[in-house]
Design a protein around this motif. Structure first.
Motif, PDB file in Angstrom:
ATOM      1  N   ILE A  74       5.429 -11.545  -1.353  1.00 20.17           N
ATOM      2  CA  ILE A  74       4.835 -11.628  -2.684  1.00 20.17           C
ATOM      3  C   ILE A  74       4.095 -10.365  -3.102  1.00 20.17           C
ATOM      4  CG2 ILE A  74       4.637 -14.134  -2.570  1.00 20.17           C
ATOM      5  CD1 ILE A  74       1.649 -13.761  -1.954  1.00 20.17           C
ATOM      6  N   GLN A  75       3.745  -9.512  -2.155  1.00 26.57           N
ATOM      7  CA  GLN A  75       2.964  -8.329  -2.534  1.00 26.57           C
ATOM      8  C   GLN A  75       3.064  -7.238  -1.471  1.00 26.57           C
ATOM      9  OE1 GLN A  75      -1.528  -8.065  -2.297  1.00 26.57           O
ATOM     10  NE2 GLN A  75      -1.316  -8.369  -4.503  1.00 26.57           N
ATOM     11  N   ARG A  76       3.158  -5.993  -1.937  1.00 27.12           N
ATOM     12  CA  ARG A  76       3.013  -4.818  -1.080  1.00 27.12           C
ATOM     13  C   ARG A  76       2.046  -3.880  -1.782  1.00 27.12           C
ATOM     14  NH1 ARG A  76       6.529  -4.931   3.067  1.00 27.12           N
ATOM     15  NH2 ARG A  76       8.451  -6.148   2.856  1.00 27.12           N
ATOM     16  N   SER A  77       1.244  -3.162  -0.996  1.00 29.90           N
ATOM     17  CA  SER A  77       0.209  -2.350  -1.631  1.00 29.90           C
ATOM     18  C   SER A  77      -0.032  -1.055  -0.866  1.00 29.90           C
ATOM     19  CB  SER A  77      -1.105  -3.136  -1.726  1.00 29.90           C
ATOM     20  OG  SER A  77      -1.586  -3.467  -0.434  1.00 29.90           O
ATOM     21  N   LEU A  78      -0.513  -0.067  -1.612  1.00 32.59           N
ATOM     22  CA  LEU A  78      -0.930   1.228  -1.067  1.00 32.59           C
ATOM     23  C   LEU A  78      -2.266   1.564  -1.695  1.00 32.59           C
ATOM     24  CD1 LEU A  78      -0.447   3.886   0.496  1.00 32.59           C
ATOM     25  CD2 LEU A  78       0.765   4.733  -1.535  1.00 32.59           C
ATOM     26  N   ARG A  79      -3.280   1.835  -0.844  1.00 34.11           N
ATOM     27  CA  ARG A  79      -4.640   2.041  -1.361  1.00 34.11           C
ATOM     28  C   ARG A  79      -5.271   3.245  -0.691  1.00 34.11           C
ATOM     29  NH1 ARG A  79      -8.435  -3.147  -0.947  1.00 34.11           N
ATOM     30  NH2 ARG A  79      -7.814  -2.899   1.240  1.00 34.11           N
ATOM     31  N   TYR A  99      -0.359  -1.950  -6.490  1.00 32.92           N
ATOM     32  CA  TYR A  99       0.094  -3.222  -5.945  1.00 32.92           C
ATOM     33  C   TYR A  99       1.433  -3.595  -6.580  1.00 32.92           C
ATOM     34  CZ  TYR A  99      -4.575  -4.001  -4.018  1.00 32.92           C
ATOM     35  OH  TYR A  99      -5.748  -3.879  -3.311  1.00 32.92           O
ATOM     36  N   ASN A 100       2.426  -3.792  -5.733  1.00 39.18           N
ATOM     37  CA  ASN A 100       3.726  -4.267  -6.195  1.00 39.18           C
ATOM     38  C   ASN A 100       3.724  -5.794  -6.057  1.00 39.18           C
ATOM     39  OD1 ASN A 100       6.396  -4.627  -6.888  1.00 39.18           O
ATOM     40  ND2 ASN A 100       7.196  -3.944  -4.922  1.00 39.18           N
ATOM     41  N   ASN A 101       3.276  -6.483  -7.118  1.00 39.17           N
ATOM     42  CA  ASN A 101       3.174  -7.940  -7.101  1.00 39.17           C
ATOM     43  C   ASN A 101       4.511  -8.572  -7.487  1.00 39.17           C
ATOM     44  OD1 ASN A 101       0.303  -7.929  -6.597  1.00 39.17           O
ATOM     45  ND2 ASN A 101       0.020  -7.353  -8.732  1.00 39.17           N
ATOM     46  N   ARG A 102       5.005  -9.469  -6.634  1.00 40.36           N
ATOM     47  CA  ARG A 102       6.256 -10.168  -6.916  1.00 40.36           C
ATOM     48  C   ARG A 102       6.098 -11.638  -6.514  1.00 40.36           C
ATOM     49  NH1 ARG A 102      11.045  -7.596  -3.837  1.00 40.36           N
ATOM     50  NH2 ARG A 102       9.605  -7.959  -2.107  1.00 40.36           N
TER      51      ARG A 102
END
Length: 269
Positions: A74-79, A99-102
């Motif tokens: 559901i989500q991948r993120s880079l911070r 955030y790549n929200n899916r």
């Protein structure tokens, strides 16, 4: 006063919070999801006052048709973080994240990419044998709604966190520790996140282990209550976090040390 609290008082407070939200959720809950969150953190010390951090995250969730917590990504993120250590008690931070929200249940089953900027302050109550902290974070979120329009969402988060080393009085290599926290989220009303002012409550209970002063792992259980216009949600999540401090600097030191030992050995021969 918090500064005079002891471990038994802290655990009593957290247990009360858990009971209160368990009772509230039993009446308001409409949908329950099982999720798995994982994050890898890379911290780099610049000097005594400044450090940087890069986080890579992913989240998985069950669906209405399946209880498998890995059913959907559901989500991948880079911070990216910047940390400033103002004093032994105050730490100020800021981050910029994508955030790549899916298929995120809380915002709807649609793709919703998001840029997020935050300002954060943490105050530490350092006590012998345990640490208590309170965290204040303000987030500015720029995210796409179901109409493919980007909306700006303002959110404030406040957390209280307790850390207790189990086989030592301080956190160091070889130490196992327990952790517990509770956090409330307040937000502005938008189409993509709902109109309610209260966003959610998150309760975390977990444990961690320090392989060294620079490498640690933490496993936790998170319970979230989310009031939404189309029905309240409950999330039960397992969370796994790996942290590496000065990874590349330590790798460089090891390589240089091996080269030095090799050169010394060659000279002796």
């Amino acid at each position: 006063m918090l500064s005079k609290s002891n471990p038994k008082q802290i655990f009593t407070i957290l247990r009360c919070l858990f009971v209160i939200f368990a009772i509230a959720n039993s009446y308001g809950q409409n949908t329950t999801y099982n999720q798995f969150w994982n994050e890898i953190q890379f911290n780099q010390t610049l000097n005594k006052k400044w450090s940087t951090e890069i986080d890579l995250g992913a989240a998985y969730s069950s669906t209405a048709a399946s209880s498998n917590l890995f059913e959907n990504t559901i989500q991948r993120s880079l911070r990216g973080w910047g940390h400033y250590y103002f004093s032994p008690r105050w730490k100020f931070s800021t981050f910029l994240a994508y955030y790549n929200n899916r298929d995120v249940p809380e915002i709807g089953q649609f793709e919703s990419p998001e840029w997020r900027f935050a300002l954060q302050g943490i105050y530490y109550f350092h006590k012998t044998g345990y640490t208590l902290s309170t965290r204040m974070r303000t987030e500015f979120r720029h995210m796409k709604n179901q109409d493919d329009d980007f909306e700006n969402v303002f959110r404030y988060r406040h957390q209280i966190k307790y850390i207790q080393p189990l086989n030592s009085k301080v956190l160091r290599k070889g130490v196992i520790y327990a952790t517990a926290s509770d956090e409330i989220y307040l937000k502005s009303g938008t189409k993509v996140t709902g109109e309610s002012f209260f966003d959610r409550n998150r309760l975390n209970i977990g444990a961690g282990y320090l392989f060294s002063d620079d490498v640690q792992i933490e496993l936790a259980y998170a319970n979230e209550y989310l009031p939404r216009n189309n029905g309240n949600q409950m999330t039960n999540a397992a969370s796994l976090t790996m942290s590496f401090n000065n990874l590349f600097k330590n790798i460089k030191k090891r390589i240089e040390s091996k080269l030095h030992d090799k050169e010394k050995k060659d000279d002796e021969e």
